[in-house]
Design a protein around this motif. Structure first.
Motif, PDB file in Angstrom:
ATOM      1  N   PHE A 109      -7.685   2.811  -7.236  1.00 35.52           N
ATOM      2  CA  PHE A 109      -8.292   1.623  -6.623  1.00 35.52           C
ATOM      3  C   PHE A 109      -8.440   0.610  -7.756  1.00 35.52           C
ATOM      4  CE2 PHE A 109      -9.581   5.075  -3.846  1.00 35.52           C
ATOM      5  CZ  PHE A 109      -9.374   4.534  -2.582  1.00 35.52           C
ATOM      6  N   ILE A 118      -4.013   0.975  -4.612  1.00 32.76           N
ATOM      7  CA  ILE A 118      -4.631   0.117  -3.600  1.00 32.76           C
ATOM      8  C   ILE A 118      -5.428  -0.934  -4.369  1.00 32.76           C
ATOM      9  CG2 ILE A 118      -6.354  -0.058  -1.768  1.00 32.76           C
ATOM     10  CD1 ILE A 118      -5.657   2.793  -0.959  1.00 32.76           C
ATOM     11  N   THR A 127      -8.127  -3.737  -5.030  1.00 35.53           N
ATOM     12  CA  THR A 127      -9.444  -4.194  -4.564  1.00 35.53           C
ATOM     13  C   THR A 127      -9.668  -5.533  -5.248  1.00 35.53           C
ATOM     14  OG1 THR A 127     -10.583  -3.047  -6.364  1.00 35.53           O
ATOM     15  CG2 THR A 127     -10.294  -1.840  -4.302  1.00 35.53           C
ATOM     16  N   LYS A 187       0.966  -8.748   1.186  1.00 38.78           N
ATOM     17  CA  LYS A 187       0.668  -7.584   2.000  1.00 38.78           C
ATOM     18  C   LYS A 187       1.909  -6.714   2.224  1.00 38.78           C
ATOM     19  CE  LYS A 187      -1.615  -6.103   6.264  1.00 38.78           C
ATOM     20  NZ  LYS A 187      -2.627  -5.277   5.615  1.00 38.78           N
ATOM     21  N   ASP A 221      -1.388  -1.326  -0.266  1.00 37.63           N
ATOM     22  CA  ASP A 221      -2.437  -1.914   0.567  1.00 37.63           C
ATOM     23  C   ASP A 221      -3.425  -2.617  -0.348  1.00 37.63           C
ATOM     24  OD1 ASP A 221      -3.836  -2.693   2.773  1.00 37.63           O
ATOM     25  OD2 ASP A 221      -3.884  -0.716   3.674  1.00 37.63           O
ATOM     26  N   TYR A 222      -4.356  -3.336   0.255  1.00 33.52           N
ATOM     27  CA  TYR A 222      -5.379  -4.015  -0.500  1.00 33.52           C
ATOM     28  C   TYR A 222      -6.682  -3.919   0.266  1.00 33.52           C
ATOM     29  CZ  TYR A 222      -5.131  -7.792   2.899  1.00 33.52           C
ATOM     30  OH  TYR A 222      -5.168  -8.510   4.069  1.00 33.52           O
ATOM     31  N   ALA A 277      -6.598   2.257   4.630  1.00 32.02           N
ATOM     32  CA  ALA A 277      -5.845   2.251   3.374  1.00 32.02           C
ATOM     33  C   ALA A 277      -5.642   3.665   2.850  1.00 32.02           C
ATOM     34  CB  ALA A 277      -6.569   1.394   2.337  1.00 32.02           C
ATOM     35  N   LYS A 282      -3.052   5.505   4.813  1.00 25.67           N
ATOM     36  CA  LYS A 282      -1.689   5.124   4.443  1.00 25.67           C
ATOM     37  C   LYS A 282      -1.198   5.939   3.253  1.00 25.67           C
ATOM     38  CE  LYS A 282      -1.617   0.296   6.012  1.00 25.67           C
ATOM     39  NZ  LYS A 282      -1.460  -1.110   5.576  1.00 25.67           N
ATOM     40  N   VAL A 283      -2.055   6.107   2.266  1.00 23.87           N
ATOM     41  CA  VAL A 283      -1.672   6.890   1.094  1.00 23.87           C
ATOM     42  C   VAL A 283      -1.415   8.338   1.485  1.00 23.87           C
ATOM     43  CG1 VAL A 283      -2.358   7.656  -1.209  1.00 23.87           C
ATOM     44  CG2 VAL A 283      -2.978   5.372  -0.434  1.00 23.87           C
TER      45      VAL A 283
END
Length: 261
Positions: free
Chosen positions: A55, A80, A82, A94, A99-100, A113, A116-117
């Motif tokens: 993150f 991801i 942040t 995007k 992802d964010y 998110a 997705k991982v």
């Protein structure tokens, strides 16, 4: 059940602790292996621990988050982001980022998110897909004209600010003080350089080592009492001589751009 060994990389204590809490409460598949306050600390953790997920904040003192990307790729860790970038700027990236998460972090977006991982991991394609997306991320962010909001961490929370409402930003040691059009002042524990890199360069200009102004709020520029930028709110800000030429060029470009619209 797949367990993702993750690290949180963010220079803001509130951001780190709040994300840690949200993950503990809502994402049992994520095991926090380490927490880093900088890119350097994150690199050290990656060098000594197997990490599946990072993150990652973008704007941090002592190293932009993008500097960690090669290490993430080398250690096969998904990323991801942040970030305090607003949703308009994030539209551009995007499709590239895994992802964010936009601060303050929404619980449902966090769960999505992480899912997705997990899905990418199950399909054994996390790294191949993430690599191509991350490689393009810095390029996608280079067009900052759409950044119209900033999320400013202060106290024990965040403040959403329209960039047009920022009159100027002044440095105060390792802090930045935002002066807003509603007369509010917000002090953020980040240096001016970080906001200089993020804010639209055609609208915001650094006129002094201690000042960034919004050209929308500039009323006049003169040298009567030294080089000064006079703002619409009545305040005057000194312009350093070494930045005067660049400032003048920015004014010309800004005036030309606005006259064409």
């Amino acid at each position: 059940m797949i367990t993702l060994k993750a690290i949180i990389v963010d220079d803001e204590e509130f951001a780190r602790s709040s994300l840690f809490f949200l993950l503990q409460q809502n994402c049992p598949q994520v095991e926090i292996t380490g927490i880093a306050r900088s890119v350097a600390e994150a690199k050290d953790i990656l060098a000594h621990h197997p990490i599946n997920l990072i993150f990652l904040d973008i704007a941090m003192p002592g190293g932009n988050g993008f500097e960690l990307i090669p290490d993430a790729q080398q250690h096969n860790a998904a990323v991801i982001f942040t970030t305090a970038y607003d949703q308009y700027a994030l539209k551009a990236i995007k499709a590239n980022a895994l992802d964010y998460l936009l601060k303050p972090i929404d619980i449902d977006e966090l769960k999505t998110a992480v899912d997705k991982v997990l899905e990418f991991t199950r399909l054994h394609s996390t790294i191949n897909r993430a690599d191509e997306r991350i490689k393009n991320l810095a390029t996608s962010l280079s067009s900052r004209a759409e950044i119209r909001k900033l999320t400013l961490p202060y106290g024990q929370g965040f403040k959403m600010v329209d960039v047009d409402d920022i009159i100027y930003i002044e440095a105060d040691s390792n802090y930045s003080v935002f002066h807003l059009s509603n007369h509010e002042k917000i002090t953020v524990s980040k240096v001016l350089r970080e906001f200089e890199e993020v804010l639209p360069s055609e609208q915001f200009v650094r006129i002094h080592k201690s000042s960034i102004i919004n050209l929308n709020h500039l009323r006049e520029y003169n040298s009567k009492n030294g080089l000064q930028a006079l703002l619409k709110n009545g305040e005057s800000i000194n312009v350093s001589r070494r930045r005067a030429s660049d400032f003048y060029e920015k004014i010309k470009l800004f005036t030309k751009s606005n006259s064409e619209h």
